[in-house]
Design an enzyme around this catalytic site. Structure first.
Site, PDB file in Angstrom:
ATOM      1  CB  ALA A 124      -0.923  -0.023   1.210  1.00 41.29           C
ATOM      2  CG  ASN A 192       2.004  -6.880   7.073  1.00 38.17           C
ATOM      3  OD1 ASN A 192       2.718  -7.764   7.549  1.00 38.17           O
ATOM      4  ND2 ASN A 192       0.714  -6.786   7.341  1.00 38.17           N
ATOM      5  CG  HIS A 221       0.694   3.710   4.239  1.00 36.42           C
ATOM      6  ND1 HIS A 221       0.741   3.213   5.516  1.00 36.42           N
ATOM      7  CD2 HIS A 221      -0.228   2.981   3.592  1.00 36.42           C
ATOM      8  CE1 HIS A 221      -0.112   2.216   5.632  1.00 36.42           C
ATOM      9  NE2 HIS A 221      -0.720   2.054   4.477  1.00 36.42           N
TER      10      HIS A 221
HETATM   11  N1  LIG Z   1       2.137  -5.808   2.311  1.00 36.19           N
HETATM   12  C1  LIG Z   1       1.145  -4.920   2.382  1.00 36.19           C
HETATM   13  O1  LIG Z   1       1.238  -3.774   1.955  1.00 36.19           O
HETATM   14  C2  LIG Z   1      -0.132  -5.320   3.006  1.00 36.19           C
HETATM   15  C3  LIG Z   1      -0.262  -6.511   3.651  1.00 36.19           C
HETATM   16  N2  LIG Z   1      -1.434  -6.869   4.203  1.00 36.19           N
HETATM   17  C4  LIG Z   1      -1.488  -8.157   4.873  1.00 36.19           C
HETATM   18  O2  LIG Z   1      -1.887  -9.149   3.920  1.00 36.19           O
HETATM   19  C5  LIG Z   1      -2.599 -10.187   4.586  1.00 36.19           C
HETATM   20  C6  LIG Z   1      -3.963 -10.386   3.902  1.00 36.19           C
HETATM   21  O3  LIG Z   1      -4.709  -9.186   4.022  1.00 36.19           O
HETATM   22  P1  LIG Z   1      -6.296  -9.169   3.868  1.00 36.19           P
HETATM   23  O4  LIG Z   1      -6.700  -9.945   2.672  1.00 36.19           O
HETATM   24  O5  LIG Z   1      -6.724  -7.781   4.015  1.00 36.19           O
HETATM   25  O6  LIG Z   1      -6.725  -9.978   5.180  1.00 36.19           O
HETATM   26  P2  LIG Z   1      -8.161 -10.594   5.515  1.00 36.19           P
HETATM   27  O7  LIG Z   1      -8.211 -10.693   7.000  1.00 36.19           O
HETATM   28  O8  LIG Z   1      -9.222  -9.863   4.787  1.00 36.19           O
HETATM   29  O9  LIG Z   1      -8.079 -12.071   4.890  1.00 36.19           O
HETATM   30  C7  LIG Z   1      -7.141 -13.019   5.334  1.00 36.19           C
HETATM   31  C8  LIG Z   1      -7.774 -14.395   5.242  1.00 36.19           C
HETATM   32  O10 LIG Z   1      -6.766 -15.373   5.518  1.00 36.19           O
HETATM   33  C9  LIG Z   1      -7.238 -16.231   6.567  1.00 36.19           C
HETATM   34  N3  LIG Z   1      -6.122 -16.725   7.354  1.00 36.19           N
HETATM   35  C10 LIG Z   1      -5.503 -16.136   8.405  1.00 36.19           C
HETATM   36  N4  LIG Z   1      -4.531 -16.929   8.880  1.00 36.19           N
HETATM   37  C11 LIG Z   1      -4.527 -18.039   8.117  1.00 36.19           C
HETATM   38  C12 LIG Z   1      -3.752 -19.238   8.127  1.00 36.19           C
HETATM   39  N5  LIG Z   1      -2.796 -19.444   9.040  1.00 36.19           N
HETATM   40  N6  LIG Z   1      -4.002 -20.176   7.186  1.00 36.19           N
HETATM   41  C13 LIG Z   1      -4.998 -19.991   6.285  1.00 36.19           C
HETATM   42  N7  LIG Z   1      -5.777 -18.896   6.243  1.00 36.19           N
HETATM   43  C14 LIG Z   1      -5.539 -17.923   7.141  1.00 36.19           C
HETATM   44  C15 LIG Z   1      -8.175 -15.360   7.376  1.00 36.19           C
HETATM   45  O11 LIG Z   1      -9.040 -16.142   8.169  1.00 36.19           O
HETATM   46  P3  LIG Z   1      -9.573 -15.502   9.581  1.00 36.19           P
HETATM   47  O12 LIG Z   1     -10.550 -14.434   9.204  1.00 36.19           O
HETATM   48  O13 LIG Z   1     -10.161 -16.673  10.266  1.00 36.19           O
HETATM   49  O14 LIG Z   1      -8.373 -14.926  10.259  1.00 36.19           O
HETATM   50  C16 LIG Z   1      -8.895 -14.606   6.268  1.00 36.19           C
HETATM   51  O15 LIG Z   1      -9.931 -15.367   5.700  1.00 36.19           O
HETATM   52  C17 LIG Z   1      -2.733  -9.740   6.052  1.00 36.19           C
HETATM   53  O16 LIG Z   1      -1.701 -10.299   6.837  1.00 36.19           O
HETATM   54  C18 LIG Z   1      -2.546  -8.231   5.964  1.00 36.19           C
HETATM   55  O17 LIG Z   1      -2.096  -7.670   7.167  1.00 36.19           O
HETATM   56  C19 LIG Z   1      -2.543  -6.070   4.087  1.00 36.19           C
HETATM   57  C20 LIG Z   1      -2.455  -4.867   3.454  1.00 36.19           C
HETATM   58  C21 LIG Z   1      -1.227  -4.365   2.917  1.00 36.19           C
HETATM   59  O1  LIG Z   2      -3.139  -1.700   3.392  1.00 36.46           O
HETATM   60  C1  LIG Z   2      -2.522  -0.869   4.092  1.00 36.46           C
HETATM   61  O2  LIG Z   2      -2.839   0.325   4.187  1.00 36.46           O
HETATM   62  C2  LIG Z   2      -1.268  -1.289   4.769  1.00 36.46           C
HETATM   63  C3  LIG Z   2      -1.450  -2.431   5.651  1.00 36.46           C
HETATM   64  O3  LIG Z   2      -2.525  -2.743   6.104  1.00 36.46           O
HETATM   65  C4  LIG Z   2      -0.242  -3.192   5.995  1.00 36.46           C
HETATM   66  O4  LIG Z   2       0.856  -2.815   5.563  1.00 36.46           O
HETATM   67  O5  LIG Z   2      -0.364  -4.196   6.710  1.00 36.46           O
END
Ligand SMILES: NC(=O)C1=CN([C@@H]2O[C@H](COP(=O)(O)OP(=O)(O)OC[C@H]3O[C@@H](n4cnc5c(N)ncnc54)[C@H](OP(=O)(O)O)[C@@H]3O)[C@@H](O)[C@H]2O)C=CC1
Ligand SMILES: O=C([O-])CC(=O)C(=O)O
Length: 270
Positions: A124, A192, A221
């Site tokens: 992001a 993240n 950000h």
């Molecule tokens: N790099 C970046 O810039 C960003 C990274 N992220 C990260 O990316 C990841 C995904 O984001 P997002 O799609 O918004 O998250 P969501 O919470 O919308 O979706 C994640 C899904 O994965 C499931 N899950 C969690 N842990 C596990 C596991 N160990 N094995 C299998 N499934 C699992 C969750 O289930 P449950 O609901 O039961 O937990 C949920 O259904 C997150 O860690 C988030 O913090 C997000 C935004 C920006």
């Molecule tokens: O999507 C965003 O704004 C950033 C975020 O959640 C992450 O880095 O985990």
């Protein structure tokens, strides 16, 4: 040969990735999905024209060329070991997990030993191209200021452990200041991007400030990096995902763009 993708995590980001592949926006096939929440995975599959299989992690890895993690920081060790251990490439969205030095070493060693690639999308934020170039010289300090509506921080360990009442925040309030390593554990679903910055900055200090602002509806950000190259400042005002206010739409788009860059012959940018 068409790239076979296995998707772990069917939430806000996973859904966008699956839809983009399904619409033919990435020249690849989504062969399998896995989520610990089976209902969420089935819901995702219902909306697709293609027919990826709903599999457990080990089987998903077996049938994929690349495994895409879009689940949680906690999921990363298992997914990384399963994918890289079987010689599959890996994309990680929950990059914060890699600030654990032991896990980072394991991931790097496995990838090197098995000849795999590990992709960390920009997520992001903007400006990683310049920061990556700057990292070939000397970076002194990077600061990340992340501002979200208080509802975006609900459930974060830092908020829960301190009993912070997010509904009582009535003006922009700094709720956290500290190094990236602490920030990603305190707010695993919010910053993240701090880990991605830290890994790009190759050991330079990354300071994180987290602000809760009840008057905004965007995830902001702001990055400032200084070094022997000069100074870079960037700011993104992100539209939050309608499915998950913690996550910005740009994060899913960056995953889709990374998958495209894997399959397309021309690579643009640093
Ligand atoms: N790099 C970046 O810039 C960003 C990274 N992220 C990260 O990316 C990841 C995904 O984001 P997002 O799609 O918004 O998250 P969501 O919470 O919308 O979706 C994640 C899904 O994965 C499931 N899950 C969690 N842990 C596990 C596991 N160990 N094995 C299998 N499934 C699992 C969750 O289930 P449950 O609901 O039961 O937990 C949920 O259904 C997150 O860690 C988030 O913090 C997000 C935004 C920006
Ligand atoms: O999507 C965003 O704004 C950033 C975020 O959640 C992450 O880095 O985990």
């Amino acid at each position: 040969m068409v790239l076979k993708i296995g998707l772990v995590g069917c939430g806000a980001i996973g859904l966008e990735i699956a839809r983009a592949i399904d619409r033919g926006e990435v020249e690849a096939e989504l062969v399998a999905v896995f989520d610990r929440n089976g209902d969420r995975a089935r819901e995702l599959l219902k909306g697709l024209r293609g027919k990826p299989r709903l599999l457990e992690l080990e089987e998903l890895v077996e049938g994929s060329d690349i495994v895409v993690e879009a689940a949680s920081q906690r999921a990363v060790p298992e997914v990384a070991r399963a994918a890289l251990g079987r010689g599959r490439d890996l994309m990680i969205m929950s990059v914060g997990a890699l600030l654990d030095p032991g896990l980072r070493r394991t991931v790097e060693e496995l990838a090197r030993d098995r000849g795999c690639r590990v992709y960390l999308p920009s997520g992001a934020i903007s400006g990683l191209d310049g920061l990556k170039s700057a990292g070939a010289g000397r970076i002194d300090i990077v600061t990340l200021t992340t501002t979200k509506n208080p509802r975006g921080f609900a459930g974060a360990p830092y908020i829960e452990d301190r009993g912070i009442d997010l509904s009582a925040i009535s003006k922009p309030t700094v709720i956290f200041e500290g190094p990236a390593e602490e920030a990603v554990s305190a707010f695993p679903a919010n910053v993240n991007v701090a880990a991605t910055l830290s890994l790009t900055a190759r050991g330079a200090r990354v300071r994180v400030r987290i602000v809760a602002d009840p008057d905004i509806e965007v995830n902001i950000h702001e990055i400032c990096a200084e070094g022997d190259f000069g100074r870079i400042t960037t700011r993104v005002e992100n539209v939050p995902s309608p499915r998950n206010p913690k996550t910005s739409r740009l994060a899913a788009l960056s995953a889709i763009a990374t998958l495209r860059s894997i399959v397309e012959p021309v690579k643009i940018g640093t």
